[in-house]
Design a protein around this motif. Sequence first.
Motif, PDB file in Angstrom:
ATOM      1  N   UNK A  48       0.852  -1.184   0.000  1.00  0.00           N
ATOM      2  CA  UNK A  48       0.000   0.000   0.000  1.00  0.00           C
ATOM      3  C   UNK A  48       0.887   1.233   0.000  1.00  0.00           C
ATOM      4  N   UNK A  49       0.317   2.353  -0.387  1.00  0.00           N
ATOM      5  CA  UNK A  49       0.992   3.638  -0.303  1.00  0.00           C
ATOM      6  C   UNK A  49       1.137   3.963   1.188  1.00  0.00           C
ATOM      7  N   UNK A  58      -8.250   4.171   9.753  1.00  0.00           N
ATOM      8  CA  UNK A  58      -9.611   4.670   9.983  1.00  0.00           C
ATOM      9  C   UNK A  58     -10.633   3.649   9.481  1.00  0.00           C
ATOM     10  N   UNK A  59     -10.373   3.074   8.304  1.00  0.00           N
ATOM     11  CA  UNK A  59     -11.258   2.043   7.749  1.00  0.00           C
ATOM     12  C   UNK A  59     -11.300   0.825   8.674  1.00  0.00           C
ATOM     13  N   UNK A  60     -10.129   0.375   9.146  1.00  0.00           N
ATOM     14  CA  UNK A  60     -10.076  -0.798  10.032  1.00  0.00           C
ATOM     15  C   UNK A  60     -10.830  -0.534  11.333  1.00  0.00           C
ATOM     16  N   UNK A  61     -10.725   0.678  11.869  1.00  0.00           N
ATOM     17  CA  UNK A  61     -11.459   1.015  13.099  1.00  0.00           C
ATOM     18  C   UNK A  61     -12.962   0.937  12.851  1.00  0.00           C
ATOM     19  N   UNK A  62     -13.405   1.410  11.688  1.00  0.00           N
ATOM     20  CA  UNK A  62     -14.829   1.350  11.359  1.00  0.00           C
ATOM     21  C   UNK A  62     -15.287  -0.100  11.190  1.00  0.00           C
ATOM     22  N   UNK A  99     -14.790 -14.566   7.480  1.00  0.00           N
ATOM     23  CA  UNK A  99     -15.092 -14.202   6.086  1.00  0.00           C
ATOM     24  C   UNK A  99     -15.662 -12.789   5.995  1.00  0.00           C
ATOM     25  N   UNK A 100     -16.575 -12.454   6.904  1.00  0.00           N
ATOM     26  CA  UNK A 100     -17.167 -11.114   6.880  1.00  0.00           C
ATOM     27  C   UNK A 100     -16.120 -10.046   7.185  1.00  0.00           C
ATOM     28  N   UNK A 101     -15.267 -10.308   8.170  1.00  0.00           N
ATOM     29  CA  UNK A 101     -14.204  -9.356   8.483  1.00  0.00           C
ATOM     30  C   UNK A 101     -13.252  -9.184   7.305  1.00  0.00           C
ATOM     31  N   UNK A 102     -12.829 -10.292   6.721  1.00  0.00           N
ATOM     32  CA  UNK A 102     -11.893 -10.236   5.597  1.00  0.00           C
ATOM     33  C   UNK A 102     -12.475  -9.434   4.439  1.00  0.00           C
ATOM     34  N   UNK A 103     -13.740  -9.666   4.142  1.00  0.00           N
ATOM     35  CA  UNK A 103     -14.398  -8.953   3.047  1.00  0.00           C
ATOM     36  C   UNK A 103     -14.486  -7.458   3.346  1.00  0.00           C
ATOM     37  N   UNK A 104     -14.874  -7.104   4.558  1.00  0.00           N
ATOM     38  CA  UNK A 104     -15.000  -5.689   4.930  1.00  0.00           C
ATOM     39  C   UNK A 104     -13.637  -5.000   4.927  1.00  0.00           C
ATOM     40  N   UNK A 106     -10.962  -5.825   3.123  1.00  0.00           N
ATOM     41  CA  UNK A 106     -10.490  -5.712   1.740  1.00  0.00           C
ATOM     42  C   UNK A 106     -11.226  -4.643   0.951  1.00  0.00           C
ATOM     43  N   UNK A 107     -12.363  -4.174   1.455  1.00  0.00           N
ATOM     44  CA  UNK A 107     -13.142  -3.154   0.753  1.00  0.00           C
ATOM     45  C   UNK A 107     -12.569  -1.753   0.925  1.00  0.00           C
ATOM     46  N   UNK A 108     -11.497  -1.611   1.686  1.00  0.00           N
ATOM     47  CA  UNK A 108     -10.884  -0.286   1.882  1.00  0.00           C
ATOM     48  C   UNK A 108     -10.457   0.297   0.544  1.00  0.00           C
ATOM     49  N   UNK A 109     -10.714   1.576   0.375  1.00  0.00           N
ATOM     50  CA  UNK A 109     -10.383   2.259  -0.876  1.00  0.00           C
ATOM     51  C   UNK A 109      -8.892   2.162  -1.198  1.00  0.00           C
ATOM     52  N   UNK A 110      -8.048   2.163  -0.176  1.00  0.00           N
ATOM     53  CA  UNK A 110      -6.595   2.174  -0.383  1.00  0.00           C
ATOM     54  C   UNK A 110      -5.974   0.781  -0.428  1.00  0.00           C
ATOM     55  N   UNK A 111      -6.805  -0.250  -0.405  1.00  0.00           N
ATOM     56  CA  UNK A 111      -6.298  -1.628  -0.463  1.00  0.00           C
ATOM     57  C   UNK A 111      -6.731  -2.228  -1.789  1.00  0.00           C
ATOM     58  N   UNK A 112      -5.742  -2.654  -2.555  1.00  0.00           N
ATOM     59  CA  UNK A 112      -6.019  -3.295  -3.846  1.00  0.00           C
ATOM     60  C   UNK A 112      -5.269  -4.625  -3.848  1.00  0.00           C
TER      61      UNK A 112
END
Length: 173
Positions: A48-49, A58-62, A99-104, A106-112
């Motif tokens: 990641x950058x 911030x995404x992980x905290x959410x 699975x739900x945690x992993x999916x959420x 990975x949905x971070x805008x800055x994670x590809x």
Amino acid sequence: MPRTTKVGVAVDIPEPWGRELTERRAIAGDPQAAFVPAHVTLLGPTEVDADALPAIEKHLAAVASAHPSFELHLRGTGTFRPLTQVVFVAVATGIGECERLASAIAAAEDIDRQLKFPYHPHVTIAQDVPAEALDAAYEDLADFEARFEVDAFTLFLHGGEGAWQPRRDFPLR
């Protein structure tokens, strides 16, 4: 050119089981045992950058605040052979939560991150070692069992050498 860093997100395996599983990985001759403690991966190693780390945190905290704690039950062994040379301790309860945690996550805008295989929560105990070592790990931990409450996940960073370093824990609600 942006500065990058490698991140990963995982559920640590608590003691005494974490030490036992990490030691078993070392006995198998897996060199990663010295750098990667026993865990269930939620986001595998991802470049990641470095400037995006605050947004990722911030995404992980959410994500953490939107998911309740849960019981993780590890039981027995499994393998991904012949696709990959991996033996693991299986997740018996807590699969859906992981699975739900992993999916959420990975949905971070800055994670590809593109997955080579479908996500399958597990604890690796031997990887890319001779077949005899894989077989021994599979047999030795066939009766392994542990139950514990997962109340957080951890963001790890890797600087390119040495062990993964925990950066921050994210408590589940």
